[in-house]
Design an enzyme around this catalytic site. Structure first.
Site, PDB file in Angstrom:
ATOM      1  N   GLY A  86       0.833  -1.190   0.000  1.00  0.00           N
ATOM      2  CA  GLY A  86       0.000   0.000   0.000  1.00  0.00           C
ATOM      3  C   GLY A  86       0.868   1.239   0.000  1.00  0.00           C
ATOM      4  O   GLY A  86       2.002   1.209   0.480  1.00  0.00           O
ATOM      5  N   GLN A 102       3.011  10.024   1.015  1.00  0.00           N
ATOM      6  CA  GLN A 102       4.293   9.324   1.144  1.00  0.00           C
ATOM      7  C   GLN A 102       5.226   9.592  -0.039  1.00  0.00           C
ATOM      8  O   GLN A 102       6.419   9.339   0.052  1.00  0.00           O
ATOM      9  CB  GLN A 102       4.080   7.822   1.286  1.00  0.00           C
ATOM     10  N   CYS A 152       5.752   0.119   7.400  1.00  0.00           N
ATOM     11  CA  CYS A 152       5.425   1.286   6.583  1.00  0.00           C
ATOM     12  C   CYS A 152       6.612   1.622   5.694  1.00  0.00           C
ATOM     13  O   CYS A 152       7.756   1.617   6.153  1.00  0.00           O
ATOM     14  CB  CYS A 152       5.093   2.460   7.501  1.00  0.00           C
ATOM     15  N   LEU A 153       6.330   1.935   4.431  1.00  0.00           N
ATOM     16  CA  LEU A 153       7.399   2.297   3.502  1.00  0.00           C
ATOM     17  C   LEU A 153       8.088   3.598   3.913  1.00  0.00           C
ATOM     18  O   LEU A 153       9.213   3.857   3.494  1.00  0.00           O
ATOM     19  CB  LEU A 153       6.858   2.393   2.073  1.00  0.00           C
ATOM     20  N   HIS A 208      -4.645   1.600   7.367  1.00  0.00           N
ATOM     21  CA  HIS A 208      -3.282   2.136   7.444  1.00  0.00           C
ATOM     22  C   HIS A 208      -3.092   3.258   6.419  1.00  0.00           C
ATOM     23  O   HIS A 208      -2.587   4.335   6.742  1.00  0.00           O
ATOM     24  CB  HIS A 208      -2.292   0.991   7.200  1.00  0.00           C
ATOM     25  N   GLU A 209      -3.484   3.003   5.167  1.00  0.00           N
ATOM     26  CA  GLU A 209      -3.279   3.995   4.106  1.00  0.00           C
ATOM     27  C   GLU A 209      -4.192   5.206   4.267  1.00  0.00           C
ATOM     28  O   GLU A 209      -3.769   6.339   4.030  1.00  0.00           O
ATOM     29  CB  GLU A 209      -3.452   3.358   2.727  1.00  0.00           C
ATOM     30  N   HIS A 252      -2.781   7.612   6.644  1.00  0.00           N
ATOM     31  CA  HIS A 252      -1.753   8.490   6.064  1.00  0.00           C
ATOM     32  C   HIS A 252      -2.374   9.771   5.504  1.00  0.00           C
ATOM     33  O   HIS A 252      -1.752  10.835   5.540  1.00  0.00           O
ATOM     34  CB  HIS A 252      -1.001   7.786   4.931  1.00  0.00           C
TER      35      HIS A 252
END
Length: 177
Positions: free
Chosen positions: A50, A55, A97-98, A139-140, A143
């Site tokens: 994701g 991000q 997380c990226l 989660h996304e 963000h």
């Protein structure tokens, strides 16, 4: 999968990761399609399941994800997603997380969610999700509101994880010199 150019993924503590993203407007259409393709390329290359627009430095309410098996990709693009219902039943799943690479922790969230969004063609969509997809969606979407998975941890766990991440980043930058 897509072969669009990849984008740099911003790492904690980039300020945009803590800002609330603006809704995608009608005039954003062509730009958003290109951005979504590049975000998918970036997500697959990372690799991740994701990625939210903040991000990659875009303060837009846009999310891409794919929780399918690698050999059978099923990319999803969600424009202006919002959680419209969540179960009272909770589930714990390990998250990473990226924007905080290499850091993982168990996070408790609603086990099931219903998300309303627009597809790239502008059509209204709704999805009911559980398991990994429910976690990824939450989660996304977090963000897009400037919330990171670490915000769902105890202060002690959060501080330990972030301290470890920053120390690793410092070491990497020293090694790169």
């Amino acid at each position: 999968m897509t072969d669009a150019p990849i984008l740099p993924i911003l790492l904690h503590p980039a300020p945009i990761l803590r800002a609330k993203a603006r809704a995608v407007a009608e005039g954003d259409g062509p730009r958003v399609s290109d951005l979504a393709a590049r975000m998918l390329s970036t997500m697959y290359k990372a690799p991740g399941i994701g990625l939210a627009a903040p991000q990659v430095g875009e303060a837009l309410r846009l999310v891409v994800l794919d929780v399918a098996k690698e050999e059978d990709p099923a990319p999803m693009v969600l424009v202006n997603p919002e959680i419209v219902a969540a179960s009272t039943e909770l589930a714990v799943r390990e998250e990473g997380c990226l924007s905080l690479p290499g850091q993982y922790a168990d996070v408790e969230r609603p086990a099931r969610v219903k998300v309303r969004y627009r597809a790239l063609d502008g059509s209204r969509q709704e999805i009911e999700a559980e398991d990994l997809l429910a976690t990824c969606l939450q989660h996304e979407i977090d963000h897009l509101d400037g919330v990171m998975f670490t915000d769902h941890l105890s202060i002690l766990k959060r501080n330990m994880l972030i301290k470890k991440f920053l120390k690793e980043q410092k070491l990497k930058s020293r090694e790169a010199m």
